[in-house]
Design a protein around this motif. Structure first.
Motif, PDB file in Angstrom:
ATOM      1  N   ARG A 103       2.386  34.714  31.675  1.00  0.00           N
ATOM      2  CA  ARG A 103       2.996  34.551  32.972  1.00  0.00           C
ATOM      3  C   ARG A 103       3.049  32.917  32.975  1.00  0.00           C
ATOM      4  O   ARG A 103       2.000  32.492  33.722  1.00  0.00           O
ATOM      5  N   PRO A 104       3.743  32.099  32.414  1.00  0.00           N
ATOM      6  CA  PRO A 104       3.716  30.625  32.165  1.00  0.00           C
ATOM      7  C   PRO A 104       3.578  30.043  33.572  1.00  0.00           C
ATOM      8  O   PRO A 104       4.283  30.520  34.489  1.00  0.00           O
ATOM      9  N   VAL A 123       4.876  25.504  33.687  1.00  0.00           N
ATOM     10  CA  VAL A 123       3.675  25.072  33.552  1.00  0.00           C
ATOM     11  C   VAL A 123       3.742  23.636  34.333  1.00  0.00           C
ATOM     12  O   VAL A 123       2.586  23.177  35.042  1.00  0.00           O
ATOM     13  N   ALA A 124       4.864  22.771  34.296  1.00  0.00           N
ATOM     14  CA  ALA A 124       4.971  21.543  34.788  1.00  0.00           C
ATOM     15  C   ALA A 124       4.881  21.802  36.386  1.00  0.00           C
ATOM     16  O   ALA A 124       4.190  21.013  37.116  1.00  0.00           O
ATOM     17  N   ALA A 172      -4.053  28.069  28.278  1.00  0.00           N
ATOM     18  CA  ALA A 172      -4.350  29.356  27.888  1.00  0.00           C
ATOM     19  C   ALA A 172      -3.327  30.127  27.496  1.00  0.00           C
ATOM     20  O   ALA A 172      -2.304  30.147  27.992  1.00  0.00           O
ATOM     21  N   ARG A 173      -3.541  31.150  26.383  1.00  0.00           N
ATOM     22  CA  ARG A 173      -2.612  32.065  26.236  1.00  0.00           C
ATOM     23  C   ARG A 173      -2.932  33.514  26.824  1.00  0.00           C
ATOM     24  O   ARG A 173      -4.158  33.534  27.101  1.00  0.00           O
ATOM     25  N   SER A 174      -2.055  34.056  27.031  1.00  0.00           N
ATOM     26  CA  SER A 174      -2.055  35.445  27.708  1.00  0.00           C
ATOM     27  C   SER A 174      -0.979  36.345  27.255  1.00  0.00           C
ATOM     28  O   SER A 174       0.008  35.917  27.070  1.00  0.00           O
ATOM     29  N   GLN A 175      -1.484  37.639  27.216  1.00  0.00           N
ATOM     30  CA  GLN A 175      -0.424  38.664  26.753  1.00  0.00           C
ATOM     31  C   GLN A 175      -0.485  39.766  27.826  1.00  0.00           C
ATOM     32  O   GLN A 175      -1.563  40.303  28.228  1.00  0.00           O
ATOM     33  N   PRO A 176       0.453  40.087  28.575  1.00  0.00           N
ATOM     34  CA  PRO A 176       1.779  39.332  28.632  1.00  0.00           C
ATOM     35  C   PRO A 176       1.487  38.023  29.330  1.00  0.00           C
ATOM     36  O   PRO A 176       0.976  38.091  30.280  1.00  0.00           O
ATOM     37  N   VAL A 219     -13.805  26.871  35.692  1.00  0.00           N
ATOM     38  CA  VAL A 219     -12.858  26.689  34.721  1.00  0.00           C
ATOM     39  C   VAL A 219     -11.478  27.029  35.157  1.00  0.00           C
ATOM     40  O   VAL A 219     -11.535  27.969  35.983  1.00  0.00           O
ATOM     41  N   TYR A 220     -10.503  26.218  35.016  1.00  0.00           N
ATOM     42  CA  TYR A 220      -9.114  26.568  35.336  1.00  0.00           C
ATOM     43  C   TYR A 220      -8.398  26.567  34.032  1.00  0.00           C
ATOM     44  O   TYR A 220      -8.154  25.854  33.291  1.00  0.00           O
ATOM     45  N   ALA A 221      -7.724  27.735  34.030  1.00  0.00           N
ATOM     46  CA  ALA A 221      -7.072  28.055  32.689  1.00  0.00           C
ATOM     47  C   ALA A 221      -5.497  28.207  33.048  1.00  0.00           C
ATOM     48  O   ALA A 221      -5.221  29.222  33.992  1.00  0.00           O
ATOM     49  N   VAL A 222      -4.710  27.650  32.808  1.00  0.00           N
ATOM     50  CA  VAL A 222      -3.324  27.666  32.742  1.00  0.00           C
ATOM     51  C   VAL A 222      -2.594  28.224  31.784  1.00  0.00           C
ATOM     52  O   VAL A 222      -2.440  27.816  30.687  1.00  0.00           O
ATOM     53  N   GLU A 223      -1.802  29.435  32.130  1.00  0.00           N
ATOM     54  CA  GLU A 223      -1.223  30.098  31.141  1.00  0.00           C
ATOM     55  C   GLU A 223       0.127  29.375  30.490  1.00  0.00           C
ATOM     56  O   GLU A 223       0.703  28.904  31.339  1.00  0.00           O
ATOM     57  N   ALA A 224       0.042  29.149  29.319  1.00  0.00           N
ATOM     58  CA  ALA A 224       0.914  28.168  28.703  1.00  0.00           C
ATOM     59  C   ALA A 224       2.485  29.013  28.121  1.00  0.00           C
ATOM     60  O   ALA A 224       2.175  30.391  28.092  1.00  0.00           O
ATOM     61  N   ALA A 225       3.431  28.415  28.216  1.00  0.00           N
ATOM     62  CA  ALA A 225       4.545  29.000  27.721  1.00  0.00           C
ATOM     63  C   ALA A 225       4.811  28.668  26.047  1.00  0.00           C
ATOM     64  O   ALA A 225       5.538  29.418  25.281  1.00  0.00           O
TER      65      ALA A 225
END
Length: 169
Positions: free
Chosen positions: A77-78, A142-143, A71-75, A124-130
């Protein structure tokens, strides 16, 4: 990828992503880790590019679906992991705005609802991406989120799956 050993699918764990777009491959890394662990009977592990018809087909017939996606997020937090039940989230927010793909997960869910093809539970699990640029390696943050997320999904797959909000890597 299917670890159900021929038994009917009770739970479909669906990883949405692209392992050639760095952090967008996080879901597939989670599935690979889950595939190396003993899972309850009736659990199917499935990879998806997120196209709505294929996504609906992936959970078709399952009592429960667990989706993992970048997922993308602003701001940003990868590495931060958000957990929510999709049915509840649809009334609160436009889920597609956070996906790392060109589709709206909320739109796929609404289509499935209209077609009568929603699973009983959709988690749903959304992982904030860098970084979702070209490449195959996950960013360090993320890893680092993969192992804790795998453990959390294993809890969900246990007979008395847990509850929760956001995970921190």
């Amino acid at each position: 990828m299917d670890s159900s050993s021929g038994s009917p699918t009770q739970t479909a764990v669906i990883g949405i992503g692209n392992d050639h777009r760095r952090d967008d491959g996080v879901a597939w890394a989670v599935l690979a880790a889950l595939a190396r662990r003993p899972l309850p009977r009736g659990v199917a592990l499935l990879r998806s590019d997120g196209e709505p018809a294929r996504l609906i087909g992936a959970w078709d017939g399952a009592r429960r679906a667990i989706i993992v996606d970048a997922a993308r997020s602003q701001p940003a937090r990868p590495g931060r992991v958000h957990r929510f039940r999709m049915h509840d989230a649809l009334s609160r927010s436009p889920c597609g705005e956070t996906s790392s793909h060109g589709f709206a997960l909320g739109d796929a869910v609404e289509l499935a609802r209209v077609l009568g093809r929603l699973p009983g539970e959709l988690l749903v699990y959304a992982v904030e991406a860098a970084d979702t640029g070209p490449g195959t390696a996950l960013s360090p943050a993320v890893a680092a989120a993969v192992a804790p997320l795998v453990a959390r999904i294993e809890q969900d797959l246990a007979p008395r799956g847990g509850r929760g909000g956001a995970l921190r890597a």
